[in-house]
Design an enzyme around this catalytic site. Structure first.
Site, mmCIF file in Angstrom:
data_model
loop_
_atom_site.group_PDB
_atom_site.id
_atom_site.type_symbol
_atom_site.label_atom_id
_atom_site.label_comp_id
_atom_site.label_asym_id
_atom_site.label_seq_id
_atom_site.Cartn_x
_atom_site.Cartn_y
_atom_site.Cartn_z
ATOM 1 N N HIS A 211 0.850 -1.189 0.000
ATOM 2 C CA HIS A 211 0.000 0.000 0.000
ATOM 3 C C HIS A 211 0.884 1.236 0.000
ATOM 4 O O HIS A 211 2.088 1.176 0.268
ATOM 5 C CB HIS A 211 -0.960 0.017 1.192
ATOM 6 C CG HIS A 211 -0.292 -0.021 2.536
ATOM 7 N ND1 HIS A 211 0.415 1.045 3.066
ATOM 8 C CD2 HIS A 211 -0.219 -0.999 3.472
ATOM 9 C CE1 HIS A 211 0.878 0.724 4.251
ATOM 10 N NE2 HIS A 211 0.515 -0.509 4.530
ATOM 11 N N ASP A 245 -4.298 -7.145 12.440
ATOM 12 C CA ASP A 245 -4.205 -5.699 12.654
ATOM 13 C C ASP A 245 -3.957 -5.034 11.309
ATOM 14 O O ASP A 245 -2.866 -5.125 10.740
ATOM 15 C CB ASP A 245 -3.075 -5.358 13.624
ATOM 16 C CG ASP A 245 -3.304 -5.952 15.000
ATOM 17 O OD1 ASP A 245 -4.462 -5.919 15.453
ATOM 18 O OD2 ASP A 245 -2.339 -6.443 15.604
ATOM 19 N N LEU A 246 -4.951 -4.378 10.779
ATOM 20 C CA LEU A 246 -4.914 -3.852 9.421
ATOM 21 C C LEU A 246 -3.686 -2.979 9.187
ATOM 22 O O LEU A 246 -3.459 -1.992 9.908
ATOM 23 C CB LEU A 246 -6.194 -3.047 9.140
ATOM 24 C CG LEU A 246 -6.339 -2.485 7.728
ATOM 25 C CD1 LEU A 246 -6.415 -3.606 6.710
ATOM 26 C CD2 LEU A 246 -7.574 -1.600 7.650
ATOM 27 N N ASP A 247 -2.901 -3.325 8.157
ATOM 28 C CA ASP A 247 -1.732 -2.549 7.718
ATOM 29 C C ASP A 247 -0.685 -2.371 8.808
ATOM 30 O O ASP A 247 0.123 -1.441 8.754
ATOM 31 C CB ASP A 247 -2.159 -1.170 7.183
ATOM 32 C CG ASP A 247 -3.005 -1.274 5.927
ATOM 33 O OD1 ASP A 247 -2.806 -2.229 5.162
ATOM 34 O OD2 ASP A 247 -3.872 -0.409 5.722
ATOM 35 N N GLU A 248 -0.661 -3.266 9.795
ATOM 36 C CA GLU A 248 0.317 -3.144 10.869
ATOM 37 C C GLU A 248 1.187 -4.392 11.011
ATOM 38 O O GLU A 248 1.872 -4.567 12.024
ATOM 39 C CB GLU A 248 -0.389 -2.848 12.197
ATOM 40 C CG GLU A 248 -1.058 -1.478 12.229
ATOM 41 C CD GLU A 248 -1.563 -1.113 13.609
ATOM 42 O OE1 GLU A 248 -1.177 -1.792 14.584
ATOM 43 O OE2 GLU A 248 -2.332 -0.135 13.706
#
Length: 302
Positions: A211, A245-248
């Site tokens: 992303h 954990d979204l985008d982590e």
């Protein structure tokens, strides 16, 4: 002691990749004296010649030790299972180590998830066709049918699985059925859907996502428009492992490029897409060469 096994189907190695008698060992354990000596002595007893080795410790006392070693052993493919059993008994078991031992010439089987943006998908397919990546693309799946013809041009199967809020559980079960026992890695090449915790629990292989690096400042729709309004001077991309954990998840690779007030939104998007391609390709390449070892929330990249 845990053995991390990989069953990869034989296929042609990349033109610049390791030969058929090249093995690769990655392992991690609590740090302490003599670990490298144990590993090298084991390989020496089996007649292997170490050609490359990297190691890292988070701390000499109570830290975590990580090792990646490539070695040459004639007739490796026929000896691999026996070598794995011997390493588990003689080295890993005594160290309480996690390890993976495999034929480095065998490419990883990869499934690519994509929506409508094609830049990362086509770049991966092109690099794979040119054998610039040590992968075999076994499947592309999308929640839209738009890219079917592009994927067919590379001779790769394409599966269109629509996803709505109401049908997401069923769609993910369809995806899991396609992936089960057939892939070693899933790559989200701008797949504009959030994978559920249940999917990540069941998929059984690592998932790499890409992303833009505006997050968390410009989350949601229109990040490039809002970035231009704020006059950003850097844009970039992040490739990481997908977690609940979204985008982590642990970060594998990042890069940036300078921009200025003169750049239009269209130019920012173009340059953002370009850097997303290169960052994702590097992340996939490093993962499939076993250069990435995860330590909690951190990715160690050799």
């Amino acid at each position: 002691m845990t053995v991390l096994t990989e069953q990869l189907a034989p296929a042609a190695a990349s033109d610049n990749g390791p030969g058929p008698d090249t093995g690769r060992l990655v392992m991690s354990c609590v740090d302490g004296p003599g670990i490298i000596a144990r590993v090298t002595a084991f390989l020496h007893r089996r007649g292997a010649n170490i050609v490359q080795s990297d190691q890292y410790s988070t701390g000499p006392t109570g830290g975590r030790f990580f090792l990646r070693t490539e070695f040459h052993l004639p007739g490796l493919r026929g000896e691999l299972a026996r070598l794995e059993r011997g390493f588990a008994a003689e080295v890993a078991g005594r160290l309480g180590a996690q390890f993976r031992l495999r034929d480095a010439s065998v490419p990883a089987r990869v499934a690519i998830f994509v929506s409508r943006y094609d830049h990362c998908l086509l770049d991966l397919l092109w690099r794979a066709r040119r054998r610039e990546l040590p992968i075999e693309t076994v499947l592309v799946t999308s929640n839209h049918p738009d890219l079917r013809a592009d994927v067919a041009a590379f001779g790769v199967p394409f599966e269109h699985i629509p996803v709505t809020k109401e049908t997401k559980p069923q769609a993910e079960q369809q995806q899991l059925a396609l992936l089960r026992d057939t892939v070693d890695l899933v790559v989200l090449a701008r797949y504009m859907q959030i994978l559920s915790p249940g999917f990540l629990d069941q998929v059984g292989v690592p998932v790499i996502n890409i992303h833009h690096s505006f997050l968390p400042a410009f989350a949601g729709a229109g990040p490039y428009e809002r970035a231009r309004e704020r006059g950003v001077k850097l844009i970039g991309a992040t490739a990481h492992y997908a977690t609940e954990d979204l985008d982590e998840g642990p970060i594998i690779e990042q890069d940036v490029v300078r921009v200025s007030h003169r750049d239009s939104v269209a130019e920012l998007r173009r340059r953002g897409a370009d850097i997303e391609r290169t960052v994702l390709a590097r992340a996939v390449d490093w993962h499939c060469q076993d250069r990435v070892l995860v330590n909690g929330r951190t990715a160690i990249v050799f």
